[in-house]
Design a protein around this motif. Structure first.
Motif, PDB file in Angstrom:
ATOM      1  N   ALA A  44      -5.733  -4.496  -6.361  1.00 45.89           N
ATOM      2  CA  ALA A  44      -5.645  -3.932  -5.014  1.00 45.89           C
ATOM      3  C   ALA A  44      -4.372  -4.362  -4.291  1.00 45.89           C
ATOM      4  O   ALA A  44      -3.831  -3.592  -3.481  1.00 45.89           O
ATOM      5  N   GLU A  45      -3.866  -5.544  -4.579  1.00 43.26           N
ATOM      6  CA  GLU A  45      -2.661  -6.031  -3.909  1.00 43.26           C
ATOM      7  C   GLU A  45      -1.458  -5.124  -4.187  1.00 43.26           C
ATOM      8  O   GLU A  45      -0.544  -5.026  -3.374  1.00 43.26           O
ATOM      9  N   GLU A  46      -1.446  -4.462  -5.329  1.00 43.48           N
ATOM     10  CA  GLU A  46      -0.334  -3.571  -5.668  1.00 43.48           C
ATOM     11  C   GLU A  46      -0.310  -2.328  -4.776  1.00 43.48           C
ATOM     12  O   GLU A  46       0.677  -1.589  -4.773  1.00 43.48           O
ATOM     13  N   LEU A  47      -1.360  -2.098  -4.017  1.00 43.57           N
ATOM     14  CA  LEU A  47      -1.423  -0.952  -3.101  1.00 43.57           C
ATOM     15  C   LEU A  47      -0.944  -1.316  -1.696  1.00 43.57           C
ATOM     16  O   LEU A  47      -0.817  -0.439  -0.847  1.00 43.57           O
ATOM     17  N   ASN A  48      -0.661  -2.570  -1.464  1.00 45.39           N
ATOM     18  CA  ASN A  48      -0.195  -3.014  -0.152  1.00 45.39           C
ATOM     19  C   ASN A  48       1.287  -2.694   0.036  1.00 45.39           C
ATOM     20  O   ASN A  48       2.040  -2.596  -0.921  1.00 45.39           O
ATOM     21  N   GLY A  49       1.680  -2.532   1.292  1.00 48.19           N
ATOM     22  CA  GLY A  49       3.087  -2.361   1.618  1.00 48.19           C
ATOM     23  C   GLY A  49       3.563  -0.922   1.746  1.00 48.19           C
ATOM     24  O   GLY A  49       4.755  -0.673   1.863  1.00 48.19           O
ATOM     25  N   TYR A  50       2.642   0.022   1.740  1.00 49.42           N
ATOM     26  CA  TYR A  50       2.999   1.432   1.886  1.00 49.42           C
ATOM     27  C   TYR A  50       2.486   1.938   3.233  1.00 49.42           C
ATOM     28  O   TYR A  50       1.487   1.460   3.746  1.00 49.42           O
ATOM     29  N   ASP A  51       3.170   2.947   3.755  1.00 49.80           N
ATOM     30  CA  ASP A  51       2.772   3.545   5.028  1.00 49.80           C
ATOM     31  C   ASP A  51       1.862   4.751   4.850  1.00 49.80           C
ATOM     32  O   ASP A  51       1.146   5.132   5.766  1.00 49.80           O
ATOM     33  N   ALA A  52       1.921   5.360   3.658  1.00 46.11           N
ATOM     34  CA  ALA A  52       1.099   6.537   3.371  1.00 46.11           C
ATOM     35  C   ALA A  52       0.804   6.585   1.880  1.00 46.11           C
ATOM     36  O   ALA A  52       1.540   6.005   1.065  1.00 46.11           O
ATOM     37  N   TYR A  53      -0.279   7.294   1.562  1.00 47.44           N
ATOM     38  CA  TYR A  53      -0.750   7.369   0.180  1.00 47.44           C
ATOM     39  C   TYR A  53      -1.140   8.798  -0.163  1.00 47.44           C
ATOM     40  O   TYR A  53      -1.813   9.472   0.624  1.00 47.44           O
TER      41      TYR A  53
END
Length: 146
Positions: A44-53
């Motif tokens: 799940a940590e690899e999904l952090n740091g983005y503004d949109a998905y």
């Protein structure tokens, strides 16, 4: 400049093509984008740091792939609440996966989803000018909400 993650599953390469076309739209709007297969995301940590998905998956036997279901459980742990989102998918005849992903992102993850709804294209449409434009426009629309 904002950062967008496009994470997808693809069985025959069509949903992967959509991911690349969507990325073009995000870039046209002036933002950066990373494209990853869901199998490349291990925690799940690899999904952090983005503004949109943008999450995408083909419809397979009127459902999402098993890998996408597992990925969504992983994504739930990333606590994406209030992030901007969209969903996309390819299909041959029925197209259930993109709306299911969209609903999960909106109602379970509590994300701010694009008002365009899910992007759902038949496999025959993806490689056409119409398919390319639909993907680019969807990517642009999501990015412009940022």
């Amino acid at each position: 400049m904002k950062k967008v993650l496009i994470a997808y599953a693809s069985r025959t390469g069509n949903t992967g093509k959509m991911a690349n076309f969507l990325a073009e739209g995000v870039r046209f709007a002036g933002h950066t984008v990373e494209i990853k297969k869901i199998s490349e995301i291990e925690n799940a940590e690899e999904l952090n740091g983005y503004d949109a998905y943008l999450f995408g998956c083909p419809t397979y036997h009127k459902d999402m792939t098993g890998g996408m279901k597992q990925f969504l459980f992983l994504a739930e742990k990333a606590e994406l609440t209030s992030a901007a989102g969209g969903a996309f998918g390819s299909h041959t005849h029925s197209g259930e996966s993109a709306p299911m992903i969209f609903d999960t992102m909106e109602y379970v993850f509590k994300m701010k989803m694009t008002n365009l709804g899910p992007l759902n294209l038949t496999e025959a449409t993806i490689a056409t000018q119409e398919g390319l434009k639909a993907c680019q426009d969807y990517g642009k629309a999501l990015a412009e909400t940022l």
